[in-house]
Design an enzyme around this catalytic site. Structure first.
Site, PDB file in Angstrom:
ATOM      1  N   THR A  12       0.818  -1.228   0.000  1.00 23.48           N
ATOM      2  CA  THR A  12       0.000   0.000   0.000  1.00 23.48           C
ATOM      3  C   THR A  12       0.843   1.264   0.000  1.00 23.48           C
ATOM      4  OG1 THR A  12      -1.746  -1.136   1.202  1.00 23.48           O
ATOM      5  CG2 THR A  12      -1.784   1.239   1.312  1.00 23.48           C
ATOM      6  N   ASP A  56       1.302  -6.446  -4.729  1.00 24.94           N
ATOM      7  CA  ASP A  56       0.545  -6.489  -3.487  1.00 24.94           C
ATOM      8  C   ASP A  56       1.095  -7.724  -2.773  1.00 24.94           C
ATOM      9  OD1 ASP A  56      -2.707  -5.803  -2.506  1.00 24.94           O
ATOM     10  OD2 ASP A  56      -1.655  -7.541  -1.697  1.00 24.94           O
ATOM     11  N   SER A  57       1.359  -7.619  -1.478  1.00 23.44           N
ATOM     12  CA  SER A  57       2.081  -8.713  -0.819  1.00 23.44           C
ATOM     13  C   SER A  57       1.265  -9.997  -0.712  1.00 23.44           C
ATOM     14  CB  SER A  57       2.578  -8.280   0.560  1.00 23.44           C
ATOM     15  OG  SER A  57       1.530  -8.271   1.490  1.00 23.44           O
ATOM     16  N   SER A  58       0.000  -9.969  -1.089  1.00 18.11           N
ATOM     17  CA  SER A  58      -0.758 -11.226  -1.140  1.00 18.11           C
ATOM     18  C   SER A  58      -0.199 -12.133  -2.229  1.00 18.11           C
ATOM     19  CB  SER A  58      -2.237 -10.939  -1.389  1.00 18.11           C
ATOM     20  OG  SER A  58      -2.721 -10.164  -0.324  1.00 18.11           O
ATOM     21  N   ASP A  89       0.205  -7.146   4.503  1.00 24.26           N
ATOM     22  CA  ASP A  89      -0.584  -8.386   4.617  1.00 24.26           C
ATOM     23  C   ASP A  89       0.287  -9.611   4.904  1.00 24.26           C
ATOM     24  OD1 ASP A  89      -2.836  -6.913   4.137  1.00 24.26           O
ATOM     25  OD2 ASP A  89      -3.184  -7.645   2.106  1.00 24.26           O
ATOM     26  N   GLN A 274      -3.501 -22.031  18.887  1.00 29.16           N
ATOM     27  CA  GLN A 274      -4.369 -21.021  18.261  1.00 29.16           C
ATOM     28  C   GLN A 274      -4.401 -19.734  19.094  1.00 29.16           C
ATOM     29  OE1 GLN A 274      -8.243 -22.803  17.445  1.00 29.16           O
ATOM     30  NE2 GLN A 274      -7.276 -24.547  16.443  1.00 29.16           N
ATOM     31  N   CYS A 275      -3.954 -19.819  20.351  1.00 28.89           N
ATOM     32  CA  CYS A 275      -3.865 -18.604  21.172  1.00 28.89           C
ATOM     33  C   CYS A 275      -2.709 -17.744  20.673  1.00 28.89           C
ATOM     34  CB  CYS A 275      -3.598 -18.955  22.634  1.00 28.89           C
ATOM     35  SG  CYS A 275      -4.900 -19.898  23.398  1.00 28.89           S
TER      36      CYS A 275
END
Ligand code: ASP
Length: 339
Positions: A12, A56-58, A89, A274-275
């Site tokens: 961006t 775009d870093s995706s 991202d 997942q924490c």
């Protein structure tokens, strides 16, 4: 005069709204420079390498990570530090990957980007860019103050392989809750000297070979054999398993049998939580002791980004599965705390 290499990959920070389609699209580096006349006033020389294809870093991938590692290696002796402009991202993935690929790094590699384009009136890009350069250039007794791969965003410097994108709309885009902030910028730029890693006295080794045959098994209550089998049975060599709490999973026998079969067939499975805060403690609960017994690797407090890229890195360096498993549990670049 010291010299900093800015490597522009996209994101961006260097985007503009297309007048016709109204979507954000990348622009070239000269247009970025036009927006930051302050760059001329720095007390260091700026060298720029712009990637041919600004992305775009995706669209980031391991091949570009290898290119980045190669660029850093090629310019290593000529410059004092590196600033990498990158979309936010996937910035934490690239920073994590580079931290593993650049062994014995003794110069700063500072990733930054922004949430608003550099041409926007309220942009966060200018502060991020100018302070990232200052950090990359910072020295004490002729040695780099931050000889690490880091992310600088919204007044804070994070260890790259400890951070993740936390917020898609605030300027405070990153967090690294399992690792102290390495520097903070306000009226003064304050470094947390005791938390910054010091390099080994050895030459830089740039490991460019990554193996991306890595699967991801994210658990949820109700996950069934069909789904688990499709992931564990896939043609991959490593699996990052995202578990509950302190590293716990269901103890249903079908599930444990599937994990054991995958490990026996030569796959490495690493357990991360997942924490977002805290660590895996294999064996604390009955629901994780069995994982330790069948040979699941302990990922401790690694981020998902660090676990995936570390697995890619190790699979690219080491053939022996047991050694990959052993090294997944070792702190290689400050990415985990053995508890
Ligand atoms: N989509 C953008 C990217 O990652 C978002 C950003 O730069 O912040 O390239």
């Amino acid at each position: 005069m010291s010299q900093i290499l800015i490597i522009y990959t996209g994101g961006t920070i260097g985007m503009m709204t297309d007048p016709v389609t109204k979507v954000l699209k990348p622009i070239n580096f000269e247009q970025i420079m036009d927006n930051v006349p302050e760059l001329e006033k720095l007390n260091c020389k700026i060298k720029v390498h712009s990637f041919e294809e600004i992305i775009d870093s995706s669209n980031m991938n391991p091949q570009i990570w290898s290119e980045l590692a190669g660029l850093i290696e090629a310019n290593y002796d000529d410059v004092d530090g590196f600033v990498i402009l990158h979309g936010s991202d996937t910035m934490a993935y690239t920073a994590s990957a580079l931290s593993f690929m650049l062994e014995n790094l003794a110069k700063p590699v500072i990733f930054t980007g922004s949430q608003l384009p550099i041409s926007a009136i309220r942009t966060d890009a200018k502060e991020n860019l100018m302070t990232a350069i200052e950090i990359a250039n910072a020295k004490k007794n002729d040695r780099a103050r931050v000889p690490e791969v880091c992310i600088y965003f919204d007044y804070k410097l994070f260890r790259g392989n400890r951070s993740f994108k936390y917020n898609s709309s605030k300027f405070e885009a990153f967090r690294s809750p399992n690792c102290p902030i390495l520097a903070e910028s306000g009226v003064h730029l304050r470094f947390s000297v005791n938390d910054i890693r010091q390099p080994a006295d050895a030459p830089l080794i740039s490991h460019k070979n990554l193996v991306n045959d890595v699967g991801v098994l994210k658990l949820y209550p109700g996950i069934g054999p069909k789904v688990v089998e499709s992931i564990l049975g896939a043609d991959v060599r490593g699996i990052v398993m995202e578990t509950f709490g302190a590293g716990n999973t269901t103890t249903d026998s079908w599930f444990i049998d599937m994990l054991k079969n995958a490990i026996d067939s030569g796959k490495v499975i690493v357990d991360i939580s997942q924490c977002k805060v805290g660590t895996v403690e294999l064996g604390r609960y009955e629901t994780s002791k069995i994982l330790k017994d069948i040979g699941v690797a302990n990922g401790y407090d690694m981020t998902f980004e660090a676990a995936v890229t570390k697995m890619m890195y190790l699979l690219g360096q080491v053939d022996d599965v047991k050694e990959v498993k052993r090294l997944m549990e070792v702190d290689l670049r400050g990415e985990l705390t053995v508890s």
